[in-house]
Scaffold this active site. Structure first.
Site, PDB file in Angstrom:
ATOM      1  N   HIS A 138      15.586  -0.795   3.259  1.00  0.00           N
ATOM      2  CA  HIS A 138      16.711  -1.617   4.658  1.00  0.00           C
ATOM      3  C   HIS A 138      16.576  -2.841   5.223  1.00  0.00           C
ATOM      4  O   HIS A 138      17.309  -3.727   5.734  1.00  0.00           O
ATOM      5  CB  HIS A 138      17.490   0.067   4.414  1.00  0.00           C
ATOM      6  CG  HIS A 138      19.174  -0.333   5.573  1.00  0.00           C
ATOM      7  ND1 HIS A 138      19.708  -0.638   5.104  1.00  0.00           N
ATOM      8  CD2 HIS A 138      18.962  -0.559   6.862  1.00  0.00           C
ATOM      9  CE1 HIS A 138      20.792  -0.703   5.707  1.00  0.00           C
ATOM     10  NE2 HIS A 138      20.678  -0.985   7.241  1.00  0.00           N
ATOM     11  N   GLU A 179      16.754   0.262  -3.094  1.00  0.00           N
ATOM     12  CA  GLU A 179      17.336   1.301  -1.989  1.00  0.00           C
ATOM     13  C   GLU A 179      18.157   2.057  -2.288  1.00  0.00           C
ATOM     14  O   GLU A 179      18.164   3.109  -2.332  1.00  0.00           O
ATOM     15  CB  GLU A 179      17.963   0.232  -0.714  1.00  0.00           C
ATOM     16  CG  GLU A 179      18.651   0.953   0.284  1.00  0.00           C
ATOM     17  CD  GLU A 179      19.734   0.268   1.077  1.00  0.00           C
ATOM     18  OE1 GLU A 179      19.263   0.369   2.650  1.00  0.00           O
ATOM     19  OE2 GLU A 179      20.466  -0.488   0.840  1.00  0.00           O
ATOM     20  N   ASN A 210     -14.258  -3.450 -12.507  1.00  0.00           N
ATOM     21  CA  ASN A 210     -15.924  -3.623 -13.432  1.00  0.00           C
ATOM     22  C   ASN A 210     -15.639  -2.091 -13.242  1.00  0.00           C
ATOM     23  O   ASN A 210     -16.357  -1.177 -14.571  1.00  0.00           O
ATOM     24  CB  ASN A 210     -16.883  -3.858 -13.022  1.00  0.00           C
ATOM     25  CG  ASN A 210     -17.841  -3.940 -13.325  1.00  0.00           C
ATOM     26  OD1 ASN A 210     -17.637  -4.679 -14.976  1.00  0.00           O
ATOM     27  ND2 ASN A 210     -19.166  -2.950 -12.883  1.00  0.00           N
TER      28      ASN A 210
END
Length: 680
Positions: free
Chosen positions: A46, A68, A416
């Protein structure tokens, strides 16, 4: 009001709010019943929406608004959390981060987010996003990006014109027009397109504006909004007849969405009403739907400083360090007690100042580590693995110059570990392990260095497999292989192009070995080592210097020239007799504490002119690179001092084993030796 003065603060605070969203989403995924976490994400989203609207970044504000809405529905128990829902929200956060980065790099913050917006709208309506996976969302966005439709904003007047035209039976279209890459007279082609359109259409708007199009201030694509009674195909066919136009995309305008965009500017500032209480310093924080508890505002004791200003301060201080060395030299040459005392006092003050300046440039490794939890989550889903990433010591600080470079090697090592180290849940259960793998990322200080460990509890490294691959690739001989320790075998995976993977993977580098990681770390004056136990896991240990700007060195003389050797590479110094030198495999060596130590004569390596006869004893600096040692033969030791590391620039880029230079107190230039290059 000029918003540019607030741009830097907006960018930094936006990054902080998005980081909060990412971190809390990961926490929420593990604790889906805790709605207080949702509330925290909602507050950050917000605030970001309000800031973006105030600054005029409507695309950013609109996407945040969509996210939102979904968060609000979660808070009100209208939506059930699922992995697929988290995928969509994470994708939205990724897009928001990309938009903020665009703004930070001087762009307009625009991005094609129609795919993720569609998914968020589906979720908001209560429809499951399962049918459209995260890959399909990305694919949808990719298709839209391929069409390169520009998001055009309309003001209230323009929207009214479009709406009235619709009421009178006209069609409203956004036309995206692409010119050929080799088009020379872009302005002329734009004029011809306008001329074609104005015969049957009313032009409402162009993006970029007409004046920029006339000045050819655009790439190869522009957008025109028109109202007309003709169909989209008729318009497209007319424009395609214009020479050097190679693509036309005509989209009908959705005026309902435009109405929201036109009116959303009213949502720029959330008013905080006055509070009927005696605690006037405690404002009440409101959002669109619910009232929160009073929040006490603390007085700020920090300020934001542009990193470029710190760079300038550092450069000025480096010059001061050089002058300090010069004054020390003058003071020692002149027999003046007052001058000597003054210089000593100045040396103490500049030492304190040096500590402050260096500390100002120190940045927590958290700024690098923050990106990894979200990355590990997505990789785990892509690889169908369960992985828990644990981070320790994120508050450990490093110089900003090191922070900038260390990110990519860490990404490679973690990917990896995910790809080659951690097994699938089925494989782990079959071995009697917990089905969830673990990766520990840890940072800590030790002396003048920072250590970073990446530890996993996966399959470990198979020594025989590594040796066989190294022999097959001609990296070493069978005779040499028989003499290697376990650690030396593990370090073979750092050889260029070395990979034990049976198939090329998109995750861990598409066949690119870990040599890139090692080279990057060593270029920073650091080192990387490996320890591993088969079926128990591996540990990669990275050692890095705290700073790269001002370093401690041992100054040595080679004939009439002076060289500097970084103390971080030195084990000790020694005096040896010529009679103790032996030959082994065409290499001069000595017996150093029971080890065969190769000798490197710097006068030969750097082709220093010989002006003095050699003595019976040799001065040797013992240096280290990982587990390997070597003795650098010099003519004499001058002493230890702190120097400013200066780049050689573009003039001496090919200088062998030289990492930079420094200016000494007597005005001479000393070259700084790169020990990592000398030791093989």
């Amino acid at each position: 009001m000029d918003m540019n003065q607030y741009l830097e603060v907006f960018i930094e605070e936006s990054k902080e709010h998005l980081q909060t969203c990412s971190e809390q989403l990961l926490v929420l995924e593990k604790n889906p019943e805790d709605l207080s976490i949702v509330n925290e994400i909602f507050r950050s989203a917000h605030t970001l929406k309000g800031m973006s609207a105030t600054m005029g970044y409507e695309d950013l504000a609109n996407l945040t608004h969509k996210m939102e809405n979904v968060l609000d529905a979660i808070l009100n128990s209208q939506i059930v959390l699922s992995p697929e829902l988290f995928d969509v929200i994470f994708l939205a956060v990724d897009d928001l981060e990309a938009m903020v980065m665009s703004i930070a790099e001087g762009g307009d913050g625009k991005r094609n987010v129609m795919g993720v917006v569609h998914q968020l709208e589906m979720i908001e309506k209560g429809e499951s996003p399962v049918s459209s996976t995260i890959a399909e969302v990305a694919a949808a966005s990719a298709v839209l990006e391929k069409e390169e439709m520009t998001v055009v904003e309309y003001d209230e007047f323009e929207w009214t014109v479009l709406q009235q035209s619709k009421d009178q039976g006209f069609n409203s279209f956004e036309i995206s027009i692409g010119l050929r890459e080799d088009c020379l007279l872009k302005a002329a082609r734009v004029f011809m397109v306008f001329e074609v359109l104005e015969k049957s259409c009313e032009v409402i708007k162009s993006h970029p504006p007409v004046e920029l199009l006339e000045e050819e201030q655009f790439d190869q694509r522009f957008t025109i909004t028109v109202v007309t009674r003709e169909s989209s195909d008729e318009i497209k066919n007319k424009i395609m007849k214009v020479s050097e136009v190679n693509q036309v995309v005509v989209n009908a305008l959705d005026l309902e969405h435009l109405r929201y965009a036109a009116h959303s500017k009213e949502d720029k500032v959330t008013e905080i009403p006055k509070q009927e209480t005696n605690n006037a310093e405690l404002p009440t924080v409101y959002d669109d739907k619910k009232k929160q508890a009073p929040v006490k505002t603390a007085s700020s004791k920090t300020i934001r400083v542009n990193i470029e200003r710190l760079d300038i301060l550092m450069n000025l201080f480096e010059e001061l360090v050089i002058d300090r060395g010069r004054l020390d030299q003058i003071s020692s040459d002149l027999d003046n007690q007052e001058l000597h005392e003054t210089v000593e006092r100045m040396s103490r003050i500049t030492s304190d100042l040096q500590t402050i300046v260096l500390n100002m440039r120190m940045v927590p490794v958290e700024t690098v580590f923050n990106r990894f939890p979200k990355m590990v989550r997505q990789l785990a889903r892509d690889l169908n693995k369960k992985v828990n990433l644990e981070i320790n010591g994120a508050e450990t600080e490093l110089d900003r110059t090191v922070i900038d470079e260390i990110g990519d090697p860490l990404v490679h090592l973690i990917r990896n570990a995910m790809d080659h180290g951690i097994e699938t849940p089925e494989e782990r259960l079959a071995k009697g392990k917990n089905e969830e793998g673990k990766i520990l990322l840890k940072a800590y200080h030790s002396g003048n260095h920072v250590f970073i460990e990446i530890e996993d509890d996966g399959v470990g490294i198979n020594k025989d497999r590594v040796l066989n691959k190294a022999l097959a690739n001609g990296i070493l001989t069978k005779e040499t292989a028989a003499t290697l320790t376990d650690k030396q075998i593990y370090e073979l995976i750092f050889a260029s192009g070395f990979s034990t993977a049976e198939t090329i993977s998109d995750v861990s580098g598409r066949g690119v070995g870990l040599d890139v990681v090692k080279n990057t770390i060593e270029s920073l004056g650091g080192s990387v080592t490996i320890d591993s136990k088969e079926n128990e896991g591996s540990i990669f240990l990275i050692q890095l210097p705290l700073t790269l700007s001002i370093i401690s060195v041992m100054l040595v003389a080679i004939q009439n020239e002076k060289y500097a050797i970084p103390l971080s590479s030195i084990i000790e110094t020694a005096i040896i007799k010529k009679a103790d030198i032996m030959n082994a495999h065409n290499q001069q060596v000595i017996d150093f504490r029971g080890k065969v130590l190769p000798l490197l004569f710097l006068k030969d390596i750097f082709e220093v002119p010989i002006n003095q006869e050699e003595e019976e004893s040799l001065s040797v600096v013992i240096v280290r690179k990982g587990d390997k040692l070597a003795g650098l033969v010099v003519d004499s030791f001058i002493g230890q001092l702190e120097i400013v590391l200066k780049s050689l620039g573009n003039y001496l880029t090919s200088a062998f084993a030289i990492s930079g230079a420094t200016i000494l107190g007597d005005g001479q230039v000393a070259l700084i030796i790169d020990c990592n290059t000398l030791i093989h």
